[in-house]
Motif scaffolding. Structure first.
Motif, short mmCIF file in Angstrom:
data_model
loop_
_atom_site.label_atom_id
_atom_site.label_comp_id
_atom_site.label_asym_id
_atom_site.label_seq_id
_atom_site.Cartn_x
_atom_site.Cartn_y
_atom_site.Cartn_z
N THR B 86 0.84 -1.21 0.00
CA THR B 86 0.00 0.00 0.00
C THR B 86 0.86 1.24 0.00
OG1 THR B 86 -0.05 -0.10 2.41
CG2 THR B 86 -1.90 -1.09 1.24
N HIS B 87 0.33 2.34 -0.55
CA HIS B 87 1.05 3.61 -0.52
C HIS B 87 1.22 4.04 0.93
CE1 HIS B 87 2.75 7.11 -2.37
NE2 HIS B 87 2.04 7.88 -1.59
N GLY B 88 2.44 4.33 1.31
CA GLY B 88 2.71 4.69 2.70
C GLY B 88 2.87 3.48 3.59
N GLY B 89 2.60 2.28 3.05
CA GLY B 89 2.87 1.07 3.80
C GLY B 89 1.93 0.80 4.96
N TYR B 90 0.75 1.43 4.95
CA TYR B 90 -0.19 1.22 6.06
C TYR B 90 -0.98 -0.07 5.87
CZ TYR B 90 -4.38 2.37 3.44
OH TYR B 90 -5.42 2.33 2.54
N LEU B 91 -1.72 -0.46 6.92
CA LEU B 91 -2.48 -1.70 6.88
C LEU B 91 -3.97 -1.38 6.83
CD1 LEU B 91 -2.51 -4.84 7.22
CD2 LEU B 91 -2.68 -4.43 9.68
N PRO B 92 -4.65 -1.64 5.71
CA PRO B 92 -6.09 -1.36 5.62
C PRO B 92 -6.84 -2.22 6.65
CG PRO B 92 -5.16 -1.86 3.45
CD PRO B 92 -4.12 -2.21 4.46
N PRO B 93 -7.89 -1.64 7.28
CA PRO B 93 -8.63 -2.33 8.35
C PRO B 93 -9.16 -3.70 7.93
CG PRO B 93 -9.30 -0.04 8.23
CD PRO B 93 -8.39 -0.28 7.07
N SER B 94 -9.65 -3.83 6.68
CA SER B 94 -10.23 -5.10 6.26
C SER B 94 -9.13 -6.18 6.20
CB SER B 94 -10.89 -4.96 4.89
OG SER B 94 -9.92 -4.62 3.92
N LEU B 95 -7.94 -5.77 5.81
CA LEU B 95 -6.82 -6.71 5.77
C LEU B 95 -6.44 -7.13 7.18
CD1 LEU B 95 -4.19 -5.59 3.09
CD2 LEU B 95 -5.42 -7.73 3.27
N LYS B 96 -6.48 -6.18 8.08
CA LYS B 96 -6.12 -6.47 9.47
C LYS B 96 -7.05 -7.53 10.05
CE LYS B 96 -5.36 -4.40 14.01
NZ LYS B 96 -5.13 -3.18 14.80
N GLU B 97 -8.33 -7.37 9.77
CA GLU B 97 -9.33 -8.34 10.25
C GLU B 97 -9.02 -9.75 9.75
OE1 GLU B 97 -13.70 -7.91 9.61
OE2 GLU B 97 -13.25 -5.83 10.15
N GLU B 98 -8.73 -9.84 8.45
CA GLU B 98 -8.43 -11.15 7.87
C GLU B 98 -7.17 -11.76 8.50
OE1 GLU B 98 -9.98 -13.20 5.60
OE2 GLU B 98 -11.66 -11.85 5.92
N LEU B 99 -6.17 -10.91 8.68
CA LEU B 99 -4.91 -11.40 9.26
C LEU B 99 -5.12 -11.89 10.68
CD1 LEU B 99 -2.41 -8.66 7.99
CD2 LEU B 99 -2.45 -11.08 7.32
N LEU B 100 -5.90 -11.13 11.45
CA LEU B 100 -6.16 -11.54 12.83
C LEU B 100 -6.93 -12.86 12.85
CD1 LEU B 100 -6.99 -8.11 14.53
CD2 LEU B 100 -5.04 -9.61 15.04
N PHE B 101 -7.87 -12.99 11.91
CA PHE B 101 -8.62 -14.25 11.85
C PHE B 101 -7.68 -15.42 11.56
CE2 PHE B 101 -10.89 -17.61 9.65
CZ PHE B 101 -11.97 -17.83 10.50
N ALA B 102 -6.82 -15.23 10.56
CA ALA B 102 -5.87 -16.30 10.21
C ALA B 102 -4.99 -16.65 11.41
CB ALA B 102 -5.00 -15.84 9.04
N ALA B 103 -4.50 -15.61 12.09
CA ALA B 103 -3.62 -15.85 13.23
C ALA B 103 -4.34 -16.63 14.32
CB ALA B 103 -3.11 -14.51 13.78
N HIS B 104 -5.60 -16.29 14.54
CA HIS B 104 -6.39 -17.02 15.55
C HIS B 104 -6.55 -18.49 15.17
CE1 HIS B 104 -7.38 -14.17 18.63
NE2 HIS B 104 -7.71 -13.25 17.73
N GLN B 105 -6.42 -18.80 13.87
CA GLN B 105 -6.49 -20.19 13.42
C GLN B 105 -5.12 -20.88 13.48
OE1 GLN B 105 -9.63 -21.29 12.79
NE2 GLN B 105 -10.14 -19.16 13.34
N GLY B 106 -4.14 -20.16 14.02
CA GLY B 106 -2.82 -20.76 14.17
C GLY B 106 -1.93 -20.63 12.95
#
Lengths: 353, 353
Positions: B86-106
């Motif tokens: 992403t421009h500026g290297g930030y993390l879009p909220p929708s991506l964050k949600e998906e990543l957190l979900f994946a992490a919770h699945q181990g």
């Protein structure tokens, strides 16, 4: 980090070389520190100005911090500054000893080395014991303090001149400072932006330390400091201190200033006696080629300025005459007060804007 | 950091744009990861290759990580990779949600964003709860892991080609990878050095991440990785992935590779349909001027390669013919397999050394 106060500068045997460029900058003038003396065993008893440029400055050299404190007890320094920029940024053992001694006397330490004093266990100990502070100027700023380039630079209408050079350690910052003083004396409200640790030590308000910035944020920082300087000071003219050289293999640099800083005028510092890039066997290209290269980045070299080291007066005068004819631009000797000859040209630049 | 395994890639609606260049690189081939699928709600159900380049890759797009896991339960990923830059290297909220979900699945997380997942309290929490690991590829390496330029580069006798470009995000890395494969197919033992996070993700052995390196160490890192590649692999040819463009105002780059890496041959990637530098209103200079500029850094452009986006087939063919005549060098379409035409020229380079 806004500190001010009385200071001594340690140069560890390098006072007469360009390794002590930090000390030289401080001796030539700083608004941040009041320089009380230089510590260098090799030149003890001499005048620091004599050693640096053959001209007295009324600032004495002492062999050790101890000798300074014993003989100059009344003028007690607040800060002890590392006055050398060693290759690789390491801390020579003899310098470390002096710094530790100073710290034990309750004197704060200031360093622009890559080597971080505050990460060294010996310095950590003395911080605890003596309640002094360590100012590591070259600490790496975290991402959250930095910003990307946005294009805001195009809103700056104030003329800008970058002082670039054909190598590192040949007087860009000094010429930039002399140009600042010359312009100010001519009634031009001029600001100088620093890009190195010595610039910070000299107390300029706007700038950043180029070489310790994370690469992706360099262009954004160049933009930020120019925009901030322009908005806050509303100067007639902005000068930008360059770093290294466009084709110096140990760290090519310059495009960031010209392109990201949207700079169209350059003063090019050159040392004719230096044939190879500092600490390398790589030849420095011809000055004409450097001027051509700068054109590719959208900027015009409006003058060449000379570092006279390694040349006789006769040689420098001949070189100056020859290059003035060859290049068709002023070729000036900053240490001889010749920058004043640039004022009419700068006045024209200002009128054009 | 040497990790390997099965992975899914998240692109958050960007799969068809150059913002997803990390995902594109992974889809085009990686030795580090086995890519099981792409997560992008906008293109769910499609083939990722179709979305990216109109050509099937047999890698399916899923709306969410949850959908992936529910339908593809057997092929469980070890890693979930952020596939966008992403421009500026930030993390879009929708991506964050998906990543957190994946992490919770181990599932371990891999990110090349400037935004450091491991510094985010939500990710710190999931690390504790689910015992997963976070790999922030763009973490800033400390000084002690870095080194200065020494001149050792001049001992490397192996021919080197840098793939530079006239802008960022236009296919330098892809062309470099295609050139690698083309040379290898022709029996030339070739190594590719990466300089961006996607290159690391693709699993090349030698390289560093240019844009998160402290500026003063860039030249030393360029030198180090080329020297290491040469000594360890003893290849016939070294390819170097370029970054940004020499005159891109948001981050000029290139001199470091050519000068500090002592590189004399360049393949120049260009996207004719792009008139302005990415995300700016600054026009991209003429290709002839770019080739001239590269000459100032001691390197010859041996071919131009084309990114065809935004042009019809007719337009690209006309452009190709016109520029071949104008420039007198091969103008090639990497995605059409034309890089093979460079092999005779490269064979000549190798013979010369």
């Amino acid at each position: 980090m806004d500190i001010r106060g009385k200071a001594i500068v340690i140069t560890g045997g390098y006072l007469d070389t360009s390794t002590a460029k930090t000390a030289h900058g401080l001796l030539r003038g700083t608004e941040r520190f009041d320089i009380l003396g230089v510590i260098d065993p090799k030149f003890a008893g001499k005048d620091a100005g004599e050693v640096m440029q053959g001209q007295s400055l009324g600032i004495k050299v002492f062999a050790t911090v101890k000798e300074y404190l014993q003989t100059q007890g009344i003028l007690r320094p607040d800060f002890c500054i590392v006055g050398v920029a060693t290759h690789g940024g390491y801390l020579p053992p003899s310098l470390k000893e002096e710094l530790l001694f100073a710290a034990h006397q309750g004197i704060h330490l200031v360093s622009g080395l890559h080597y971080m004093l505050h990460e060294d266990i010996d310095f950590q100990q003395v911080v605890q014991e003596s309640a002094i502070q360590i100012f590591d100027i070259r600490r790496i700023r975290p991402r959250k303090e930095l910003r990307f380039w946005t294009g805001e630079i195009y809103q700056v209408k104030t003329p800008k001149i970058a002082v670039l050079g054909t190598d590192c350690a040949l007087g860009k910052r000094t010429t930039c400072r002399f140009l600042l003083e010359t312009c100010q004396s001519a009634g031009i409200r001029t600001e100088m932006i620093y890009t190195g640790q010595t610039g910070w030590m000299q107390g300029y308000k706007h700038g950043f330390i180029f070489d310790t910035t994370i690469n992706d944020f360099i262009s954004g920082e160049v933009e930020r400091v120019i925009v901030a300087c322009d908005r806050q000071e509303k100067p007639d003219l902005i000068l930008l201190e360059g770093q290294s050289a466009l084709r110096n293999p140990s760290g090519p640099c310059g495009a960031e200033f010209l392109i990201s800083g949207n700079i169209h005028h350059v003063v090019l510092q050159h040392r004719p006696a230096r044939k190879y890039y500092d600490d390398t066997e790589v030849p420095i290209p011809a000055i004409e080629s450097e001027i051509e290269l700068i054109k590719f980045y959208g900027a015009e070299v409006i003058a060449m300025t000379l570092n006279e080291e390694g040349m006789s007066k006769q040689e420098i005068l001949e070189y100056q005459q020859e290059m003035t004819q060859k290049l068709g631009i002023p070729v000036l000797r900053p240490l001889q007060g010749e920058l004043v000859q640039l004022i009419p040209k700068i006045q024209l630049l200002l009128a054009d804007f």
